[in-house]
Structure formats: structure tokens, C-alpha cells
Design a protein around this motif. Structure first.
Motif, short mmCIF file in Angstrom:
data_model
loop_
_atom_site.label_atom_id
_atom_site.label_comp_id
_atom_site.label_asym_id
_atom_site.label_seq_id
_atom_site.Cartn_x
_atom_site.Cartn_y
_atom_site.Cartn_z
N VAL A 69 46.00 43.33 28.44
CA VAL A 69 45.59 43.60 27.06
C VAL A 69 46.62 43.05 26.08
N ALA A 70 47.89 43.29 26.38
CA ALA A 70 48.96 42.81 25.50
C ALA A 70 48.99 41.29 25.45
N PHE A 94 49.09 35.44 33.68
CA PHE A 94 48.03 34.41 33.65
C PHE A 94 47.15 34.51 32.41
N VAL A 95 46.98 35.70 31.85
CA VAL A 95 46.17 35.82 30.63
C VAL A 95 46.87 35.13 29.46
N ALA A 148 41.71 42.07 36.04
CA ALA A 148 42.96 42.76 35.74
C ALA A 148 43.46 43.60 36.90
N ALA A 149 42.53 44.25 37.60
CA ALA A 149 42.89 45.09 38.75
C ALA A 149 42.10 44.61 39.96
N LYS A 150 42.65 43.61 40.62
CA LYS A 150 41.99 43.02 41.78
C LYS A 150 42.80 43.37 43.02
N GLU A 186 48.82 46.97 35.13
CA GLU A 186 48.24 45.62 35.10
C GLU A 186 47.32 45.43 33.90
N ILE A 187 46.47 46.41 33.63
CA ILE A 187 45.54 46.22 32.51
C ILE A 187 46.27 46.27 31.17
#
Length: 326
Positions: A241-242, A174-175, A196-198, A236-237
Motif C-alpha cells: 500500500v505504501a 516490486f510495487v 500482496a500475500a502469496k 506485506e500488504i
């Protein structure tokens, strides 16, 4: 012989304790959530969250002015539409609640940072965060078609004046989808604060009252993270970030401070912690019953989030905390 080291020497005076304090909470750390609803002159208290209200846009503007005057730098907007449908139209429509509220707030308080929650569950008639397979009652969201909805929503929110886009649906990719959508629309300078971490948490209960977003069937465990997983949060993070995330969020905060710490250690991006509705409601209930000192518990809790590594804290206590800090 008694040891020559006496740590209590540095605790003997309030000013001395202040001088050597390692973690300091300030109003700069706070973000205040607001819930926008249709109508005018509306301020409806959320029963499970004393002191939190569903607000019409005119009331949102009043709150925004108060928040700014208290020195809080940002709000995050959630929208509750009059109508819901399978296409989550209220999320991406130019006349959506977040869009209206963002435009009004930026007009009235231009220096206040407006963060737009970019999710779909408040706007779908089934309460899930995207498109579902027809006939599937498990709540499993179709990932890739939903990315197109999120992209469209983010661009609409940016056009309305949002300063930061905060996607919260935990869809894979999604990012990247939102970043490409924003860039293509000319919003290269709009940052993304990724949830990111939900985690699939029981602490969200009161929020679903506030946002009227409870799933009509199934649950969100096929897309939100399992509470038992920590290494997965780092995966996930790293993916976010990528893909171009500018900031990262851990949600919830209180039961996930180890995750906040891990994320902070694994990333050089600002880390936000969401002090969620259930955490707020527990403190409020205990305080109303006289079981705890609300001010001390709130300030200790918020400081602990910073100590764990959070740079930003989304909290319904923000206004009270700002007053206490002053």
C-alpha cells in the motif's frame, strides 16, 4: 418458556431467504484466468484442470468474447512462450504471449478489462521468478536485479493494452519499482493489483501444468510466504500500500480465508482472492466422480470468499458461475 426469538422464521421461504441474505455473489465479482500459447487454432486441455485450456491468441479472443457476453468484467492473462532463457525475454518482449493476447483482446472486446500477470517464472529456463545467483541451486532469487525485469515487463504489458498490472513474484519492493516504471512511461492511470500475500502453497500444482512453470530445482519458499504466517501478511500488504498498490490479492483463497479477512480489515483497498488451480482441481475431480454437487459446492465456495472479505475473485469456475447466476 420457549424463547420468543425464532431465527427460522426468516428461512421459511426462498424469496424471504433471498431478501435477508447478507452476502451476494454476482458476475461483477469474477475474473477469468486464460493461458496464451504460440500458434493458431490451439486449444489444449490441461489434464489436471478439466475444462481449462492452453489457447492460441485467436482462441483467447474467442474466449474473451464469451466471457464478456456472460457479463464477466475481466480476464487475467498468463503467457507460455516458445522459448525460455535466463533473462525471461518472453515476459517483456513486445512480441511476448501476454502482449500479443492483450492487444488482440482489446481490439476485439475493448470494454473487457485485461489484467496482465506480471511474473517471470513462465519465461525463465529454470522456472524461478527472476535472476538467480550463478551456481545457486536453492532457488533464491536475486531481488533487486529482478525488479528491473519486472519494471520492464509491466511497461511492455501496458503498452500492449493491459488495463491492470498484477505483479505476482513476491519480490521486495516490486510495487514501487513497477509504479515508477509505469509512471515514467506515461502510464500513470494504469492500476496495480498486487499479489500482496502469496503463499508457498501446494495448491498451485495444476497451475504449473497449465503455465509450464514448475521450478527445475529448489522451490519458491525463499520468496513466497510461509503458510503458517498471518501477521506477516499484514506487513506485506502495508508495504505494498505504501508503495502505491491500488488493489491487493490473497493467494490461495480456500485455506486462507482468515488472511482475506485480516487483509480486508487492515486495508481500505479492494481485495482479490485467487481461487487457485488445486482448489479447482479438487472440486472437479470430486464432481466427475459423482461425490459432490458441483454447482452447489462452487457457488458456496465463491460466496464464502466474499463473506470473508474478498471484493474480487479470480477463478477457473468463472464461466460456469456466471451461467448459474443468470
Amino acid at each position: 418458556m420457549f424463547p420468543i426469538h425464532r431465527p427460522r422464521r426468516l428461512r421459511t421461504h426462498s424469496q424471504l431467504r433471498r431478501m435477508v441474505r447478507e452476502t451476494v455473489l454476482t458476475t461483477n465479482d469474477l475474473i477469468y484466468p486464460l493461458f496464451a500459447v504460440p500458434g493458431e487454432g490451439i486449444a489444449k486441455e490441461v489434464k489436471s484442470m478439466p475444462g481449462v485450456y492452453q489457447l492460441s491468441v485467436d482462441k483467447i479472443v474467442e474466449e474473451a468474447k464469451e466471457v464478456y457476453d456472460l457479463g464477466i468484467p475481466a480476464i487475467i492473462l498468463f503467457g507460455i512462450p516458445a522459448d525460455k532463457d535466463v533473462d525471461a525475454t518472453g515476459a517483456w518482449h513486445d512480441c511476448g504471449m501476454i502482449q500479443k493476447a492483450a492487444t488482440a483482446v482489446k481490439s476485439a472486446v475493448p470494454d473487457l478489462i485485461v489484467i496482465a500477470d506480471t511474473c517471470l517464472c513462465e519465461y525463465t529456463n529454470h522456472g524461478h521468478c527472476g535472476y538467480l545467483q550463478v551456481g545457486d541451486l536453492s532457488g533464491r532469487v536475486l531481488n533487486d536485479p529482478t525488479l528491473e525485469l519486472l519494471k520492464k515487463t509491466a511497461v511492455s504489458q501496458a503498452k500492449a493494452g493491459a488495463d491492470i498490472i498484477a505483479p505476482s513474484g513476491m519480490m521486495d519492493g516490486f510495487v514501487q519499482a513497477i509504479r515508477s516504471g509505469l509512471d515514467e512511461a506515461g502510464f500513470q492511470d494504469i492500476p496495480i493489483l498486487s499479489y500482496a500475500a502469496k503463499y508457498a502453497s501446494a495448491y498451485y500444482g495444476p497451475f504449473r501444468d497449465a503455465a509450464e512453470s514448475a521450478p527445475q530445482f529448489g522451490d519458491r519458499r525463499t520468496y513466497q510466504m510461509d503458510p503458517g504466517n498471518a501477521r506477516e501478511a499484514i506487513k506485506e500488504i502495508e508495504l505494498d500500500v505504501a508503495e502505491g498498490a491500488d488493489m491487493l490479492m490473497v493467494k490461495p483463497a480456500l485455506a486462507y480465508m482468515d488472511i482475506i479477512w485480516r487483509v480486508k480489515e487492515a486495508s481500505n483497498l479492494p481485495v482479490a482472492a485467487y481461487n487457485v488451480s488445486g482448489e479447482y482441481a479438487m472440486v472437479k475431480a470430486a464432481a466427475l466422480n459423482g461425490w459432490i454437487d458441483e454447482q452447489r459446492v462452487v457457488m458456496e465456495t465463491l460466496t464464502s470468499f466474499k463473506r470473508a472479505g474478498a471484493d474480487l475473485i479470480l477463478t477457473y469456475h468463472a464461466k460456469d458461475a456466471a451461467r448459474w447466476l443468470s
